[in-house]
Structures are given as structure tokens and as C-alpha cells.
Design a protein around this motif. Sequence first.
Motif, PDB file in Angstrom:
ATOM      1  N   UNK A  65      10.051  11.995   3.982  1.00 26.88           N
ATOM      2  CA  UNK A  65      10.807  11.294   5.009  1.00 26.88           C
ATOM      3  C   UNK A  65      10.054  10.091   5.580  1.00 26.88           C
ATOM      4  N   UNK A  66       8.746  10.004   5.336  1.00 26.45           N
ATOM      5  CA  UNK A  66       7.984   8.941   6.000  1.00 26.45           C
ATOM      6  C   UNK A  66       7.130   8.087   5.074  1.00 26.45           C
ATOM      7  N   UNK A  67       7.029   8.420   3.792  1.00 29.05           N
ATOM      8  CA  UNK A  67       6.050   7.702   2.969  1.00 29.05           C
ATOM      9  C   UNK A  67       6.430   6.242   2.711  1.00 29.05           C
ATOM     10  N   UNK A  68       7.690   5.867   2.802  1.00 30.96           N
ATOM     11  CA  UNK A  68       8.091   4.460   2.659  1.00 30.96           C
ATOM     12  C   UNK A  68       8.678   3.899   3.947  1.00 30.96           C
ATOM     13  N   UNK A  69       8.268   4.451   5.050  1.00 34.87           N
ATOM     14  CA  UNK A  69       8.827   4.057   6.344  1.00 34.87           C
ATOM     15  C   UNK A  69       8.347   2.673   6.777  1.00 34.87           C
ATOM     16  N   UNK A  70       7.127   2.334   6.449  1.00 36.34           N
ATOM     17  CA  UNK A  70       6.546   1.064   6.879  1.00 36.34           C
ATOM     18  C   UNK A  70       6.506   0.081   5.714  1.00 36.34           C
ATOM     19  N   UNK A  71       6.569  -1.204   6.029  1.00 36.94           N
ATOM     20  CA  UNK A  71       6.584  -2.238   4.985  1.00 36.94           C
ATOM     21  C   UNK A  71       5.452  -3.237   5.176  1.00 36.94           C
ATOM     22  N   UNK A  72       4.237  -2.730   5.264  1.00 36.23           N
ATOM     23  CA  UNK A  72       3.081  -3.619   5.352  1.00 36.23           C
ATOM     24  C   UNK A  72       2.877  -4.325   4.016  1.00 36.23           C
ATOM     25  N   UNK A  73       2.238  -5.474   4.049  1.00 36.50           N
ATOM     26  CA  UNK A  73       1.946  -6.201   2.815  1.00 36.50           C
ATOM     27  C   UNK A  73       0.929  -5.464   1.945  1.00 36.50           C
ATOM     28  N   UNK A  74      -0.030  -4.851   2.571  1.00 25.44           N
ATOM     29  CA  UNK A  74      -1.072  -4.130   1.841  1.00 25.44           C
ATOM     30  C   UNK A  74      -0.607  -2.706   1.547  1.00 25.44           C
ATOM     31  N   UNK A  75      -0.741  -2.301   0.284  1.00 28.79           N
ATOM     32  CA  UNK A  75      -0.284  -0.958  -0.102  1.00 28.79           C
ATOM     33  C   UNK A  75      -1.078   0.144   0.597  1.00 28.79           C
ATOM     34  N   UNK A  76      -2.395  -0.064   0.796  1.00 31.23           N
ATOM     35  CA  UNK A  76      -3.199   0.955   1.442  1.00 31.23           C
ATOM     36  C   UNK A  76      -2.723   1.207   2.866  1.00 31.23           C
ATOM     37  N   UNK A  77      -2.252   0.173   3.550  1.00 33.77           N
ATOM     38  CA  UNK A  77      -1.755   0.339   4.919  1.00 33.77           C
ATOM     39  C   UNK A  77      -0.457   1.141   4.926  1.00 33.77           C
TER      40      UNK A  77
END
Length: 101
Positions: free
Chosen positions: A62-74
Amino acid sequence: MSIHTRRVGPSTAAIAANVLAVLADVAAAIIGLWIVMYLLDANRANDLVTFLHDASRWLAGWSHDLFTFDEEWARVVCGYGLAAVVYLLIGNLLATRLRRL
């Protein structure tokens, strides 16, 4: 006059609370280990790394793609980290409430 004996031991609610707390802690630990493995660039062909990744992806679905930071590690740290924190907080909060019953 009769003597009443009282059974001493944990209540059913206390046992359920302990089980819930352990499950929440284990879920958070699995996710935390995956984050560490990802950050250390662990070998994805390793069975342990594959297990941690698959389990973490399922637990944090439910949360692993919740954020869209430019850096994959973030994205990995924030998405999976949020799930780990939620499991810790909600699981242990519910366990505490169960112990009070």
C-alpha cells in the motif's frame, strides 16, 4: 469453608497482545532489513535478499510507490519506511490497548 484457588497466568487478551506486538515487530524488521539491503546494494540473486524483497513488497504494497522522489533510494526509504513505522506504531498501540482489557 472452602478455599478458592485463583489461576495465576496471563489472560487471553495479554497473550493476544503479545502475539500482535511480535507480528508487528517482525513485519517492521523485515521491511527494515529490505531497506538496508537495498541501500547496501545487496546481491538480488541471493535467496535471502529475494525473500526480504518479496515479503517487504507484500507487506508494504500500500505504500511502496506512494512517494515520487527523483532519487530511487529516497522512494524506497520513504515508501517502505512508512510501512515499517505504521506497523510498529499501530501494532504496538493495539497491543497496549489489548493488555489493558
